[in-house]
Design a protein around this motif. Structure first.
Motif, PDB file in Angstrom:
ATOM      1  N   ALA A 111       0.828  -1.204   0.000  1.00 42.45           N
ATOM      2  CA  ALA A 111       0.000   0.000   0.000  1.00 42.45           C
ATOM      3  C   ALA A 111       0.865   1.257   0.000  1.00 42.45           C
ATOM      4  CB  ALA A 111      -0.923  -0.010   1.222  1.00 42.45           C
ATOM      5  N   ARG A 112       1.934   1.254   0.785  1.00 43.22           N
ATOM      6  CA  ARG A 112       2.822   2.423   0.823  1.00 43.22           C
ATOM      7  C   ARG A 112       3.507   2.636  -0.515  1.00 43.22           C
ATOM      8  NH1 ARG A 112       3.943   0.202   6.257  1.00 43.22           N
ATOM      9  NH2 ARG A 112       2.983   1.623   7.769  1.00 43.22           N
ATOM     10  N   HIS A 113       3.867   1.561  -1.174  1.00 47.32           N
ATOM     11  CA  HIS A 113       4.504   1.707  -2.479  1.00 47.32           C
ATOM     12  C   HIS A 113       3.527   2.232  -3.525  1.00 47.32           C
ATOM     13  CE1 HIS A 113       7.949  -1.263  -1.358  1.00 47.32           C
ATOM     14  NE2 HIS A 113       8.282  -0.010  -1.134  1.00 47.32           N
ATOM     15  N   VAL A 114       2.276   1.816  -3.448  1.00 47.18           N
ATOM     16  CA  VAL A 114       1.271   2.362  -4.366  1.00 47.18           C
ATOM     17  C   VAL A 114       1.192   3.878  -4.215  1.00 47.18           C
ATOM     18  CG1 VAL A 114      -1.201   2.468  -4.894  1.00 47.18           C
ATOM     19  CG2 VAL A 114      -0.109   0.247  -4.506  1.00 47.18           C
ATOM     20  N   GLU A 169      -3.185   5.374  -7.619  1.00 43.31           N
ATOM     21  CA  GLU A 169      -3.901   5.953  -6.476  1.00 43.31           C
ATOM     22  C   GLU A 169      -4.401   4.814  -5.607  1.00 43.31           C
ATOM     23  OE1 GLU A 169      -8.176   8.213  -5.617  1.00 43.31           O
ATOM     24  OE2 GLU A 169      -7.368   8.090  -7.658  1.00 43.31           O
ATOM     25  N   LEU A 170      -4.188   4.911  -4.302  1.00 48.41           N
ATOM     26  CA  LEU A 170      -4.694   3.904  -3.372  1.00 48.41           C
ATOM     27  C   LEU A 170      -6.170   4.180  -3.124  1.00 48.41           C
ATOM     28  CD1 LEU A 170      -3.820   1.459  -1.680  1.00 48.41           C
ATOM     29  CD2 LEU A 170      -3.301   3.038   0.193  1.00 48.41           C
ATOM     30  N   ALA A 230      -5.641  -1.693  13.025  1.00 52.46           N
ATOM     31  CA  ALA A 230      -4.545  -1.656  12.062  1.00 52.46           C
ATOM     32  C   ALA A 230      -4.986  -1.029  10.747  1.00 52.46           C
ATOM     33  CB  ALA A 230      -4.020  -3.072  11.818  1.00 52.46           C
ATOM     34  N   GLY A 231      -6.196  -1.360  10.317  1.00 55.94           N
ATOM     35  CA  GLY A 231      -6.684  -0.846   9.049  1.00 55.94           C
ATOM     36  C   GLY A 231      -6.886   0.656   9.057  1.00 55.94           C
ATOM     37  N   GLN A 232      -7.527   1.166  10.094  1.00 62.92           N
ATOM     38  CA  GLN A 232      -7.791   2.598  10.155  1.00 62.92           C
ATOM     39  C   GLN A 232      -6.513   3.393  10.356  1.00 62.92           C
ATOM     40  OE1 GLN A 232     -11.074   4.054   9.670  1.00 62.92           O
ATOM     41  NE2 GLN A 232      -9.546   5.617   9.199  1.00 62.92           N
ATOM     42  N   ALA A 233      -5.573   2.834  11.132  1.00 62.35           N
ATOM     43  CA  ALA A 233      -4.297   3.530  11.349  1.00 62.35           C
ATOM     44  C   ALA A 233      -3.546   3.685  10.026  1.00 62.35           C
ATOM     45  CB  ALA A 233      -3.453   2.771  12.361  1.00 62.35           C
ATOM     46  N   LEU A 234      -3.512   2.637   9.216  1.00 61.00           N
ATOM     47  CA  LEU A 234      -2.824   2.728   7.928  1.00 61.00           C
ATOM     48  C   LEU A 234      -3.585   3.646   6.978  1.00 61.00           C
ATOM     49  CD1 LEU A 234      -0.390   1.701   6.303  1.00 61.00           C
ATOM     50  CD2 LEU A 234      -1.878  -0.099   5.401  1.00 61.00           C
ATOM     51  N   ALA A 235      -4.911   3.580   7.006  1.00 59.33           N
ATOM     52  CA  ALA A 235      -5.710   4.457   6.159  1.00 59.33           C
ATOM     53  C   ALA A 235      -5.459   5.926   6.498  1.00 59.33           C
ATOM     54  CB  ALA A 235      -7.193   4.121   6.305  1.00 59.33           C
ATOM     55  N   ASP A 236      -5.352   6.235   7.786  1.00 57.20           N
ATOM     56  CA  ASP A 236      -5.065   7.609   8.198  1.00 57.20           C
ATOM     57  C   ASP A 236      -3.679   8.035   7.717  1.00 57.20           C
ATOM     58  OD1 ASP A 236      -7.508   7.708   9.453  1.00 57.20           O
ATOM     59  OD2 ASP A 236      -6.703   7.303  11.467  1.00 57.20           O
ATOM     60  N   GLU A 237      -2.712   7.128   7.836  1.00 57.34           N
ATOM     61  CA  GLU A 237      -1.349   7.434   7.393  1.00 57.34           C
ATOM     62  C   GLU A 237      -1.295   7.715   5.894  1.00 57.34           C
ATOM     63  OE1 GLU A 237       2.726   4.946   6.439  1.00 57.34           O
ATOM     64  OE2 GLU A 237       1.468   4.240   8.108  1.00 57.34           O
ATOM     65  N   LEU A 238      -2.060   6.929   5.117  1.00 55.50           N
ATOM     66  CA  LEU A 238      -1.967   7.005   3.662  1.00 55.50           C
ATOM     67  C   LEU A 238      -3.107   7.791   3.015  1.00 55.50           C
ATOM     68  CD1 LEU A 238      -0.840   3.322   2.943  1.00 55.50           C
ATOM     69  CD2 LEU A 238       0.575   5.359   3.280  1.00 55.50           C
ATOM     70  N   SER A 239      -3.968   8.371   3.836  1.00 51.67           N
ATOM     71  CA  SER A 239      -5.076   9.208   3.345  1.00 51.67           C
ATOM     72  C   SER A 239      -5.960   8.467   2.347  1.00 51.67           C
ATOM     73  CB  SER A 239      -4.526  10.498   2.704  1.00 51.67           C
ATOM     74  OG  SER A 239      -3.776  11.233   3.629  1.00 51.67           O
ATOM     75  N   CYS A 240      -6.400   7.293   2.760  1.00 49.53           N
ATOM     76  CA  CYS A 240      -7.319   6.527   1.926  1.00 49.53           C
ATOM     77  C   CYS A 240      -8.434   5.976   2.800  1.00 49.53           C
ATOM     78  CB  CYS A 240      -6.588   5.385   1.211  1.00 49.53           C
ATOM     79  SG  CYS A 240      -6.056   4.055   2.294  1.00 49.53           S
TER      80      CYS A 240
END
Length: 335
Positions: free
Chosen positions: A17-20, A27-28, A38-48
């Protein structure tokens, strides 16, 4: 702009996801994982957007990355195929050979490749250097793969084969440019159960490959050596500083299997995104996943029979998979 959906955001899914996000032309669109924290934390980090279940969102993606636990791969790969969505699926393709065959049959019926499988060593510089050298050395006659992990030895033999050694199986098929037709598996006890697996494979060409896997090593290491008709090639060692102190010279091996391949995963994703844009999948295929799984099953059967060699039963390779496109050039740019 290619909209990518990622199913599963554990270590590999989060990496993809980070590489995308980092790579141009993509676009992610969303990430999916039942673990809300875990899902929401990564979504917040990657703005998706995060969703618990990605099945109903596949139609909203131009491409799909499947990095959920192995037992769910078949379900999501089949859903992606049914919708005609290009897929980057982590290895193994499935955990059951019959499920892998269903995926291959479905993709063949579609008449075009949609799946790129995560046998990422074909993008790793040390391994591609070996492949390049073999172009001038002739056919492989002997291949030796050494794979050391830092686990506790509590995994079963089938788990070690499908979760780890399947990478080495694909390396042999790729560098040997042929199918494995038989395998004899020796198991060495240790830790909480099994420490090592030694698998001796014979290819259709008559070449022999030896896979040495240690699950309780002191550090993480992967290496390959090939003896060919006109020479021998050994994968380069990773560059590490040598420290001289206390009358000793030492170098750190490290126990991390993930970070040494971060650049490789990035190149893999770049090639996947470029292939989506080009409309033609390349790199390791669903057939590669199916064939490797067939070797896994034969290796497990041999282990259960105290090392008696077991044959690998494969059908004729479908024409859809007859070509093995070169994934990348030396600069990491897709052709």
């Amino acid at each position: 702009m290619t909209r990518v959906g990622v199913i599963g955001v554990g270590g590999m899914g989060a990496c993809h996801a980070r590489h995308v996000v980092d790579l141009a032309g993509a676009e992610l669109a969303w990430i999916a994982d039942p673990d809300e924290g875990a899902g929401q934390a990564l979504a917040d980090e990657l703005s998706c957007e995060w969703v618990a279940e990605g099945m109903d969102r596949i139609d909203e993606a131009d491409a799909l990355v499947i990095a959920c636990p192995d037992r769910f791969h078949h379900r999501y790969v089949m859903a992606g195929l049914e919708r005609g969505v290009p897929i980057l699926a982590e290895k193994p393709l499935t955990v059951e050979l019959a499920d892998a065959r269903e995926i291959v049959d479905t993709e063949v019926a579609l008449g075009r490749r949609l799946i790129q499988l995560g046998f990422m060593r074909v993008y790793d510089e040390r391994h591609t250097q070996v492949a390049d050298a073999l172009e001038h050395l002739g056919a492989a006659q002997h291949i030796r793969c050494v794979h050391r992990n830092t686990n506790d030895g509590s995994r079963t033999v089938p788990q070690m084969l499908v979760e780890s050694i399947i990478h080495d199986i694909h390396t042999v098929r790729w560098l040997g440019d042929d199918e494995i037709v038989s395998v004899a598996t020796s198991v060495i006890a240790g830790g909480a159960g099994t420490r090592m697996i030694i698998a001796t494979c014979r290819l259709a060409s008559g070449a022999v490959a030896v896979l040495e896997f240690d699950d309780i090593a002191t550090g993480y290491e992967v290496s390959v050596e090939v003896t060919a008709e006109r020479g021998n090639v050994v994968a380069a060692e990773p560059l590490r500083a040598l420290v001289r102190a206390d009358g000793m010279v030492a170098g750190v091996i490290g126990d991390d299997w993930f970070s040494p391949f971060l650049d490789t995963y990035r190149v893999e994703m770049r090639d996947f995104l470029d292939s989506v844009e080009a409309g033609a999948a390349r790199g390791p295929s669903a057939w590669d996943g199916y064939a490797a799984q067939a070797v896994v099953e034969a290796a497990a059967a041999s282990a259960a029979a105290d090392g008696v060699a077991a044959g690998v039963d494969l059908p004729i390779k479908p024409a859809l998979y007859s070509a093995y496109p070169s994934p990348i050039d030396k600069d990491g740019v897709s052709p």
